[in-house]
Enzyme design. Structure first.
Site, short mmCIF file in Angstrom:
data_model
loop_
_atom_site.label_atom_id
_atom_site.label_comp_id
_atom_site.label_asym_id
_atom_site.label_seq_id
_atom_site.Cartn_x
_atom_site.Cartn_y
_atom_site.Cartn_z
N ASP A 193 -20.00 35.10 13.79
CA ASP A 193 -19.86 34.41 12.51
C ASP A 193 -18.40 34.00 12.34
OD1 ASP A 193 -21.43 34.03 9.73
OD2 ASP A 193 -19.33 34.53 9.33
N ASN A 201 -13.93 24.35 4.89
CA ASN A 201 -14.67 23.26 4.25
C ASN A 201 -14.06 22.87 2.91
OD1 ASN A 201 -16.69 22.63 6.11
ND2 ASN A 201 -18.07 24.23 5.38
N HIS A 206 -15.79 18.77 4.89
CA HIS A 206 -16.89 19.16 5.76
C HIS A 206 -16.77 18.57 7.16
CE1 HIS A 206 -19.39 21.42 2.94
NE2 HIS A 206 -18.96 20.59 2.02
N ASP A 210 -17.14 20.67 10.50
CA ASP A 210 -18.00 20.32 11.63
C ASP A 210 -17.23 20.34 12.95
OD1 ASP A 210 -20.09 20.02 9.89
OD2 ASP A 210 -20.09 17.82 9.93
N GLU A 236 -22.39 28.82 9.76
CA GLU A 236 -21.34 29.23 10.70
C GLU A 236 -21.78 30.42 11.54
OE1 GLU A 236 -20.09 31.02 6.64
OE2 GLU A 236 -21.25 29.32 7.40
#
Length: 331
Positions: A193, A201, A206, A210, A236
């Site tokens: 994670d 973010n 975002h 990404d 994530e």
């Protein structure tokens, strides 16, 4: 980035070789069929009997088969039945050549698996016309099969990272867990994670998030052997499965992933940042495979421990699992 619709749009079934198999025990009749087809530039394979035809079909998988009805070993009807039975995943357009015009016989031929028929003596132009009809039908089948394969691939793939998704992992894991128990090799589940990913973010947008996710996915792919698999579960959260490795080897492999990601720099606007990830590991080695979801849950618990202990680290599960006497998994 190539999208799924782009992939579907670029499929061209006519780009695949279009082969025709002509089958007749009469050399003269076979030459007549070949001559008609070769004039139009078709690639023709020839067989003098049904057995030879089946061998050629298995090797070349021709798009169209033109076969005589009456042959001494395997007749046209039996050839149709064998092709439909033995090659169910491949569609070929079968045309029966027959001197019999009785409707009952024609129906019998179509019921055996033929798509069309032509009476002898045939007109060369009619033969070509019926082959062209077959070509259009075969092209349609090929296009549908290609789209179905792509849709199946899409259903098992995460769109952002191109990694397998949870559905693909579930399919893979069920087979591999059974194999690990049957062949007595270790099986490890690693939950990963990204740490404080929401901050990336929220701060950089975002698109930046990404970029970080795709970078982590590439690192996972680089460090995952062919005997294992890595996947994105969502958000994530990622998963890696490793086999044929002891505890020390698994720890070293995960540590390499952690360090490479930690040392990766990302530039967004005027800012250069790094990101980290935490990892939880659970293992199995024994003769009775555990429940897959339970194994994932144990790795998830270890991941929570890594987060609780300060992030950017890996933790093995605390409780030992069912193992062979010479193999111990513990915290």
């Amino acid at each position: 980035m190539t999208t799924a619709s782009d992939k579907i749009g670029t499929m061209n079934p006519s780009s695949r070789p279009f082969k025709i198999l002509a089958v007749d025990d009469s050399g003269i009749a076979l030459k007549l069929v070949e001559h008609s087809l070769l004039k139009k530039g078709y690639r023709v394979l020839s067989a003098k009997n049904g057995r030879e035809a089946l061998d050629l079909f298995a090797e070349h998988q021709p798009a169209v088969v033109i076969t005589d009805w009456s042959m001494p070993d395997i007749g046209g009807l039996e050839l149709c039945r064998r092709i439909r039975q033995d090659f169910q995943d491949f569609h070929s357009h079968i045309i029966l050549l027959t001197s019999n015009t009785e409707k009952e016989r024609v129906v019998e031929g179509l019921a055996a698996g033929a798509d069309d028929y032509l009476t002898k003596p045939f007109h060369s132009g009619e033969l070509i016309a019926r082959v062209e009809v077959g070509r259009r039908i075969v092209d349609l089948h090929r296009e549908i099969q290609a789209k179905n394969r792509l849709l199946e691939e899409m259903a098992l793939t995460d769109a952002l990272t191109d990694l397998p998704n949870r559905r693909a992992v579930d399919v893979w894991a069920s087979r591999q867990l059974s194999a690990a128990a049957r062949h007595d090799f270790p099986f490890w589940v690693v939950m990963a994670d990204l740490d404080l990913f929401k901050n990336i973010n929220d701060t950089y947008g975002h698109d930046a998030g990404d970029t970080v996710l795709k970078s982590f996915a590439e690192i996972l792919k680089t460090h995952t052997r062919q005997s294992g698999i890595c996947a994105r579960l969502g958000g994530e959260e990622f998963l890696v499965m490793m086999t044929h490795s002891d505890r020390e080897g698994t720890q070293s492999a995960v540590e390499r992933i952690r360090k490479q990601f930690e040392n990766t720099k990302f530039t967004f606007g005027n800012s250069t940042i790094s990101a980290t990830a935490s990892f939880g590991i659970a293992g199995f080695h024994g003769t009775e495979p555990p429940d897959w979801n339970a194994l994932v849950s144990r790795a998830d618990t270890a991941l929570y421990a890594a987060k609780h202990s300060g992030r950017n680290r890996l933790e093995f599960e605390n409780l030992p699992v069912h193992v062979s006497q010479d193999f111990v998994v513990s915290g």
